[in-house]
Design an enzyme around this catalytic site. Structure first.
Site, short mmCIF file in Angstrom:
data_model
loop_
_atom_site.label_atom_id
_atom_site.label_comp_id
_atom_site.label_asym_id
_atom_site.label_seq_id
_atom_site.Cartn_x
_atom_site.Cartn_y
_atom_site.Cartn_z
NE ARG A 58 -4.32 -1.36 -0.09
CZ ARG A 58 -4.51 -2.21 -1.00
NH1 ARG A 58 -3.43 -2.49 -1.93
NH2 ARG A 58 -5.71 -2.92 -1.06
CG HIS A 101 -3.53 -0.77 -7.20
ND1 HIS A 101 -3.93 -0.24 -5.98
CD2 HIS A 101 -3.35 -2.14 -6.92
CE1 HIS A 101 -4.02 -1.25 -5.16
NE2 HIS A 101 -3.75 -2.21 -5.63
P1 NAP Z 1 -1.37 -10.87 4.91
O1 NAP Z 1 -1.14 -12.45 4.56
O2 NAP Z 1 -2.37 -10.27 5.85
O3 NAP Z 1 0.27 -10.63 5.39
C1 NAP Z 1 0.52 -9.28 5.65
C2 NAP Z 1 1.87 -9.44 6.40
O4 NAP Z 1 2.41 -8.16 7.07
C3 NAP Z 1 2.24 -10.16 7.65
O5 NAP Z 1 3.52 -11.08 7.50
C4 NAP Z 1 2.11 -9.45 8.76
O6 NAP Z 1 2.92 -9.79 9.97
C5 NAP Z 1 2.89 -8.24 8.30
N1 NAP Z 1 2.64 -7.06 8.91
C6 NAP Z 1 1.42 -6.48 9.24
N2 NAP Z 1 1.57 -5.30 10.08
C7 NAP Z 1 3.07 -5.28 10.47
C8 NAP Z 1 3.82 -4.51 11.19
N3 NAP Z 1 3.48 -3.61 11.90
N4 NAP Z 1 5.20 -4.98 11.21
C9 NAP Z 1 5.64 -6.03 10.93
N5 NAP Z 1 5.07 -7.01 9.79
C10 NAP Z 1 3.63 -6.39 9.89
O7 NAP Z 1 -1.59 -9.91 3.64
P2 NAP Z 1 -1.16 -10.22 2.15
O8 NAP Z 1 -2.32 -11.31 1.58
O9 NAP Z 1 0.12 -10.98 2.02
O10 NAP Z 1 -1.38 -8.90 1.48
C11 NAP Z 1 -0.53 -7.80 1.69
C12 NAP Z 1 -1.20 -6.74 1.33
O11 NAP Z 1 -0.88 -6.65 -0.34
C13 NAP Z 1 -2.42 -6.29 1.33
O12 NAP Z 1 -2.96 -6.05 2.71
C14 NAP Z 1 -2.62 -5.28 0.34
O13 NAP Z 1 -2.69 -4.30 0.72
C15 NAP Z 1 -1.72 -5.71 -0.46
N6 NAP Z 1 -2.15 -6.03 -2.11
C16 NAP Z 1 -1.61 -5.46 -3.22
C17 NAP Z 1 -1.98 -5.78 -4.58
C18 NAP Z 1 -1.50 -5.08 -5.65
O14 NAP Z 1 -2.07 -5.19 -6.84
N7 NAP Z 1 -0.73 -4.10 -5.67
C19 NAP Z 1 -2.64 -7.07 -4.66
C20 NAP Z 1 -2.99 -7.62 -3.33
C21 NAP Z 1 -2.66 -7.28 -2.07
P3 NAP Z 1 2.37 -11.48 10.63
O15 NAP Z 1 2.68 -12.32 9.63
O16 NAP Z 1 3.20 -11.38 11.96
O17 NAP Z 1 0.85 -11.01 10.87
#
Ligand code: NAP
Length: 319
Positions: free
Chosen positions: A234, A282
């Site tokens: 993000r 995006h």
């Molecule tokens: P996810 O499975 O919820 O993983 C989030 C990761 O971030 C987890 O490893 C979490 O740690 C870590 N995290 C969150 N807050 C943190 C903090 N304060 N300090 C350190 N680590 C932290 O999410 P995901 O499915 O991988 O997706 C990640 C993000 O990608 C989404 O939220 C979305 O915004 C973005 N996204 C972008 C696109 C695009 O096209 N650009 C597409 C899809 C998603 P823990 O493992 O310890 O919980």
């Protein structure tokens, strides 16, 4: 007494209604799910809906009449725009999208852009390609460290692919992890260690109060000289002015940005024309209706069997 089948309402963007009707029907049939699928909110009384397939740009502006919900199945992985909604029911599980198409698309994007930086591809095909026989050999992948901020669904999948290409991969998460072949760091104290070794840094974090502005003048300064950044999580992660300064004073080599504080990125934003910034609109990844429908069907099966749902958002953590 006969029990009525669960009612699944598609409330994503109307433009995708026909496509989702086809794929959700097929996925429910494949799972032998006995549910009523409704594709238009106007065709069902809100209290009858048990499972809501939801997207922020869909037609529903008020969820309060949906009093019979068992789960909200979000079509997007990011939930930062949904969580603050006052009409979001507090006691209904909200699931973010976890599906293979979304994950694999992100793996393609991240590995492609990492390889671009690793091989210095711009030197040969960029806007000012070399005109002299000057041979610069890139290091082997095994001598290059890629750091990944976020080791969730997307971060782990990208880490695995990069590891498979031979890179040294470090990752950072909130909770402590131990993943084969990865150097895992966690928490505020682990951030320094990750940044100091990341020659290519990949952002795959959700937007939360803790991650907002995480990459600022102080943290960017900890990256090695000439490091490159790829952000596909993000836009709020980055302090834009601090990034521009780090690029201008040559501390950072280049940045590829897919996500922004304001989207679409305003036409006057300096990122558009900066020679050291690549803007992608995006498109790093997207929810694919066919594979997403399979994931939705599998989650409803789990729910009806009393099993834990996949991707339940922890509302206190914000992701
Ligand atoms: P996810 O499975 O919820 O993983 C989030 C990761 O971030 C987890 O490893 C979490 O740690 C870590 N995290 C969150 N807050 C943190 C903090 N304060 N300090 C350190 N680590 C932290 O999410 P995901 O499915 O991988 O997706 C990640 C993000 O990608 C989404 O939220 C979305 O915004 C973005 N996204 C972008 C696109 C695009 O096209 N650009 C597409 C899809 C998603 P823990 O493992 O310890 O919980």
């Amino acid at each position: 007494m006969t029990t009525l089948p669960p009612v699944v309402l598609y409330a994503g963007h109307p433009d995708q209604r026909a496509e989702y009707a086809e794929h959700l029907s097929a996925a429910f049939a494949a799972e032998h799910l006995d549910v009523r699928l409704i594709m238009d909110p106007a065709e069902i009384a809100p209290p009858e809906v048990t499972h809501l397939v939801f997207a922020g740009h869909g037609p529903l502006t008020d969820l309060t009449p949906y009093t019979g919900l068992r789960a909200i199945l979000n079509l997007w992985a990011g939930v930062e725009t949904i969580l603050p909604r006052p009409d979001l029911p507090k006691d209904v599980p909200l699931c973010r999208m976890v599906e293979t198409g979304l994950t694999l698309g992100m793996v393609d994007y991240v590995t492609g852009h990492v390889l671009r930086y690793h091989l210095a591809i711009d030197r040969y095909i960029g806007s000012a390609p070399i005109t002299e026989w000057e041979r610069n050999f890139p290091p082997l992948a095994g001598d290059r460290t890629v750091g990944i901020l976020g080791l969730g669904t997307l971060g782990q999948a990208c880490a695995g692919a990069l590891k498979g290409l031979g890179f040294r991969v470090s990752g950072w998460s909130r909770s402590q992890k131990s993943l084969p072949g990865l150097r895992c760091h966690h928490g505020p104290s682990g951030l320094d260690a990750l940044l100091s070794e990341a020659e290519i840094l990949v952002g795959l974090l959700p937007q939360t109060p803790e991650t907002t502005g995480l990459l600022n003048a102080e943290t960017l300064a900890r990256l090695p000289q000439g490091a490159c950044l790829i952000n596909a999580g993000r836009g709020a992660l980055i302090d834009d002015a601090a990034l521009l300064k780090a690029l201008d004073n040559a501390h950072l080599g280049h940045a590829t940005l897919d996500v922004f504080d304001t989207e679409p990125l305003p036409t006057e934003h300096p990122f558009w024309v900066h020679p050291k910034v690549t803007v992608t609109p995006h498109i790093a990844s997207v929810t694919r209706p066919k594979s997403a429908s399979k994931a939705i069907a599998a989650n409803i099966v789990r729910d009806l069997a009393g099993k834990a749902l996949v991707g339940v958002v922890d509302r206190d953590r914000g992701y």
